[in-house]
Design a protein around this motif. Structure first.
Motif, PDB file in Angstrom:
ATOM      1  N   VAL A  53     -14.049 -23.581 -33.701  1.00  0.00           N
ATOM      2  CA  VAL A  53     -15.051 -23.952 -32.707  1.00  0.00           C
ATOM      3  C   VAL A  53     -16.267 -24.531 -33.406  1.00  0.00           C
ATOM      4  O   VAL A  53     -16.782 -23.946 -34.356  1.00  0.00           O
ATOM      5  CB  VAL A  53     -15.482 -22.711 -31.887  1.00  0.00           C
ATOM      6  CG1 VAL A  53     -16.551 -23.084 -30.890  1.00  0.00           C
ATOM      7  CG2 VAL A  53     -14.297 -22.091 -31.196  1.00  0.00           C
ATOM      8  N   LEU A  57     -18.251 -27.919 -28.865  1.00  0.00           N
ATOM      9  CA  LEU A  57     -17.503 -27.179 -27.848  1.00  0.00           C
ATOM     10  C   LEU A  57     -18.404 -26.244 -27.040  1.00  0.00           C
ATOM     11  O   LEU A  57     -18.135 -25.976 -25.870  1.00  0.00           O
ATOM     12  CB  LEU A  57     -16.363 -26.376 -28.483  1.00  0.00           C
ATOM     13  CG  LEU A  57     -15.098 -27.174 -28.797  1.00  0.00           C
ATOM     14  CD1 LEU A  57     -14.063 -26.296 -29.487  1.00  0.00           C
ATOM     15  CD2 LEU A  57     -14.513 -27.794 -27.537  1.00  0.00           C
ATOM     16  N   ASP A  60     -19.455 -27.918 -24.021  1.00  0.00           N
ATOM     17  CA  ASP A  60     -18.362 -28.327 -23.135  1.00  0.00           C
ATOM     18  C   ASP A  60     -18.124 -27.241 -22.083  1.00  0.00           C
ATOM     19  O   ASP A  60     -17.704 -26.140 -22.394  1.00  0.00           O
ATOM     20  CB  ASP A  60     -17.101 -28.548 -23.971  1.00  0.00           C
ATOM     21  CG  ASP A  60     -15.919 -29.015 -23.149  1.00  0.00           C
ATOM     22  OD1 ASP A  60     -15.867 -28.741 -21.940  1.00  0.00           O
ATOM     23  OD2 ASP A  60     -15.019 -29.632 -23.738  1.00  0.00           O
ATOM     24  N   PHE A  63     -14.675 -25.606 -21.938  1.00  0.00           N
ATOM     25  CA  PHE A  63     -14.476 -24.626 -23.005  1.00  0.00           C
ATOM     26  C   PHE A  63     -15.180 -23.312 -22.670  1.00  0.00           C
ATOM     27  O   PHE A  63     -14.608 -22.225 -22.808  1.00  0.00           O
ATOM     28  CB  PHE A  63     -14.999 -25.178 -24.340  1.00  0.00           C
ATOM     29  CG  PHE A  63     -14.969 -24.185 -25.449  1.00  0.00           C
ATOM     30  CD1 PHE A  63     -13.765 -23.793 -26.023  1.00  0.00           C
ATOM     31  CD2 PHE A  63     -16.135 -23.624 -25.923  1.00  0.00           C
ATOM     32  CE1 PHE A  63     -13.737 -22.859 -27.049  1.00  0.00           C
ATOM     33  CE2 PHE A  63     -16.120 -22.697 -26.950  1.00  0.00           C
ATOM     34  CZ  PHE A  63     -14.917 -22.312 -27.511  1.00  0.00           C
TER      35      PHE A  63
END
Length: 122
Positions: A53, A57, A60, A63
């Motif tokens: 990660v 991310l 996001d 995610f």
């Protein structure tokens, strides 16, 4: 202080209860998570998370939703927690893990003890 408890998850029955995503909460929580353990637990309930990660991310929302889903929406009702060191299985029944250590030579509750974690300051 060194403490290592490594338990893997084996689930046979899970229930999903959706809850609202709070992205900022997940971002603040993320640094406290052991990523390898979370990935392993997620895989045990058929959720795949990326191996590594990065900061991108954490921006996001999909995610963050996946992490939220694993941590807060999936409830293991039946299965086992398995000690990596000893192979001892701790059953999960009705969503509750039984962490009692049963002595092998005594079948009743008098021979059982609660699992305790000892800390050594040295």
């Amino acid at each position: 202080l060194s403490l290592s408890l490594s338990l893997s998850l084996s689930s046979t029955q899970v229930q999903v209860r959706d809850s609202p995503l709070r992205p900022d909460f997940i971002r603040r929580l993320f640094p406290t998570l052991h990523w390898g353990s979370l990935r392993q637990a997620a895989a045990a309930v058929d959720v795949q998370l990326p191996e590594e990660v990065g900061d991108e991310l954490l921006r996001d929302e999909a995610f963050l939703q996946a992490i939220h889903h694993v941590l807060f929406d999936i409830h293991v009702l039946e299965g086992d927690l398995i000690c990596a060191e000893t192979g001892r299985r701790f059953p999960i029944a009705n969503g509750i893990a039984n962490m009692r250590l049963e002595t092998e030579d005594d079948g009743d509750d008098q021979g059982s003890q609660s699992m305790a974690v000892a800390a050594d300051d040295g």
